[in-house]
Design a protein around this motif. Structure first.
Motif, PDB file in Angstrom:
ATOM      1  N   LEU A 149      -2.470   7.260   9.770  1.00  0.00           N
ATOM      2  CA  LEU A 149      -3.512   8.261  10.010  1.00  0.00           C
ATOM      3  C   LEU A 149      -2.969   9.682   9.980  1.00  0.00           C
ATOM      4  N   PHE A 150      -1.709   9.845  10.370  1.00  0.00           N
ATOM      5  CA  PHE A 150      -1.107  11.181  10.364  1.00  0.00           C
ATOM      6  C   PHE A 150      -0.385  11.495   9.058  1.00  0.00           C
ATOM      7  N   VAL A 173       0.854  -1.199   0.000  1.00  0.00           N
ATOM      8  CA  VAL A 173       0.000   0.000   0.000  1.00  0.00           C
ATOM      9  C   VAL A 173       0.885   1.244   0.000  1.00  0.00           C
ATOM     10  N   PHE A 174       1.912   1.240   0.852  1.00  0.00           N
ATOM     11  CA  PHE A 174       2.831   2.376   0.882  1.00  0.00           C
ATOM     12  C   PHE A 174       3.555   2.528  -0.456  1.00  0.00           C
ATOM     13  N   VAL A 208      -4.619  -2.196  11.053  1.00  0.00           N
ATOM     14  CA  VAL A 208      -5.552  -2.636  12.098  1.00  0.00           C
ATOM     15  C   VAL A 208      -5.796  -4.146  12.004  1.00  0.00           C
ATOM     16  N   VAL A 209      -5.842  -4.684  10.802  1.00  0.00           N
ATOM     17  CA  VAL A 209      -5.930  -6.142  10.642  1.00  0.00           C
ATOM     18  C   VAL A 209      -4.703  -6.789  11.289  1.00  0.00           C
ATOM     19  N   ALA A 231      -7.251   8.621   1.180  1.00  0.00           N
ATOM     20  CA  ALA A 231      -7.657   7.274   0.778  1.00  0.00           C
ATOM     21  C   ALA A 231      -6.523   6.278   1.039  1.00  0.00           C
ATOM     22  N   TYR A 232      -5.320   6.635   0.649  1.00  0.00           N
ATOM     23  CA  TYR A 232      -4.177   5.755   0.909  1.00  0.00           C
ATOM     24  C   TYR A 232      -3.936   5.612   2.411  1.00  0.00           C
ATOM     25  N   ALA A 233      -4.054   6.712   3.130  1.00  0.00           N
ATOM     26  CA  ALA A 233      -3.857   6.668   4.582  1.00  0.00           C
ATOM     27  C   ALA A 233      -4.889   5.765   5.236  1.00  0.00           C
ATOM     28  N   GLY A 234      -6.139   5.879   4.787  1.00  0.00           N
ATOM     29  CA  GLY A 234      -7.195   5.035   5.341  1.00  0.00           C
ATOM     30  C   GLY A 234      -6.987   3.570   5.027  1.00  0.00           C
ATOM     31  N   LEU A 235      -6.583   3.280   3.799  1.00  0.00           N
ATOM     32  CA  LEU A 235      -6.319   1.894   3.418  1.00  0.00           C
ATOM     33  C   LEU A 235      -5.154   1.325   4.212  1.00  0.00           C
ATOM     34  N   ALA A 236      -4.083   2.090   4.332  1.00  0.00           N
ATOM     35  CA  ALA A 236      -2.932   1.630   5.107  1.00  0.00           C
ATOM     36  C   ALA A 236      -3.319   1.411   6.567  1.00  0.00           C
ATOM     37  N   ALA A 237      -4.093   2.321   7.127  1.00  0.00           N
ATOM     38  CA  ALA A 237      -4.533   2.176   8.515  1.00  0.00           C
ATOM     39  C   ALA A 237      -5.407   0.936   8.676  1.00  0.00           C
TER      40      ALA A 237
END
Length: 171
Positions: free
Chosen positions: A157-158, A53-54, A79-80, A69-75
């Motif tokens: 997230l940041f 993702v990164f 979390v998984v 969107a990328y930050a949310g996907l990475a987060a």
């Protein structure tokens, strides 16, 4: 030159993920001889997906909403990883009389079951995942993976907030 651009921050995330994988595979597994349990393998898969993702964020270099969107996907991916690592840490913390019996290997499970059943079976855990091979500063290896996934979640997230808009210079 602005050092805190989104692509550079994503590249740092990618390098951290694949650095952690390299440490696990090349040092812990190949050099020290620690065999990964099924939970460890799942954590490695999640770490690899997070790194990808990164990497896509590095290649794409999105603007504005795309960064979120990328930050949310990475987060979400991180979390998984937190969930899997948390379960592993929990399993290792069980009293010896409550640890589930050791089950078949992941390779064997893949041969006899569909992938969704393999995932469910592995996430229930077994005795091989409860074994503590090593600790550093009093924290087990899955504990450190949990800490790293928590860190990656916060970093993700940041990420859009840390990335500055490029400045133009007229020189």
């Amino acid at each position: 030159m602005n050092l805190l651009n989104f692509r550079l921050l994503c590249l740092l995330g990618f390098l951290a993920c694949y650095g952690a994988l390299g440490f696990a595979i090349l040092y812990l597994q190949q050099t020290l001889g620690y065999e990964p349990c099924p939970f460890c393998i799942f954590q490695r898969v999640v770490m690899a997906v997070l790194g990808l993702v990164f990497l896509v964020g590095v290649i794409h270099g999105p603007k504005a909403a795309g960064r979120w969107a990328y930050a949310g996907l990475a987060a979400l991916v991180a979390v998984v990883g937190i969930g899997i690592a948390w379960r592993h840490v929990w399993l290792q913390g069980l009293p010896p009389d409550q640890v589930p019996a050791c089950g078949p290997t992941l390779d064997y499970l893949r041969e006899i079951m569909p992938i969704n059943q393999v995932i469910i079976t592995v996430l229930k855990g077994d005795g091989s995942c409860a074994k503590i091979d090593a600790q550093w500063l009093g924290i087990t290896l899955p504990g450190w993976v949990l800490v790293s996934f928590i860190g990656f979640t916060l970093y993700s997230l940041f990420l859009p907030l840390l990335a500055r808009k490029p400045t133009r210079s007229f020189s």
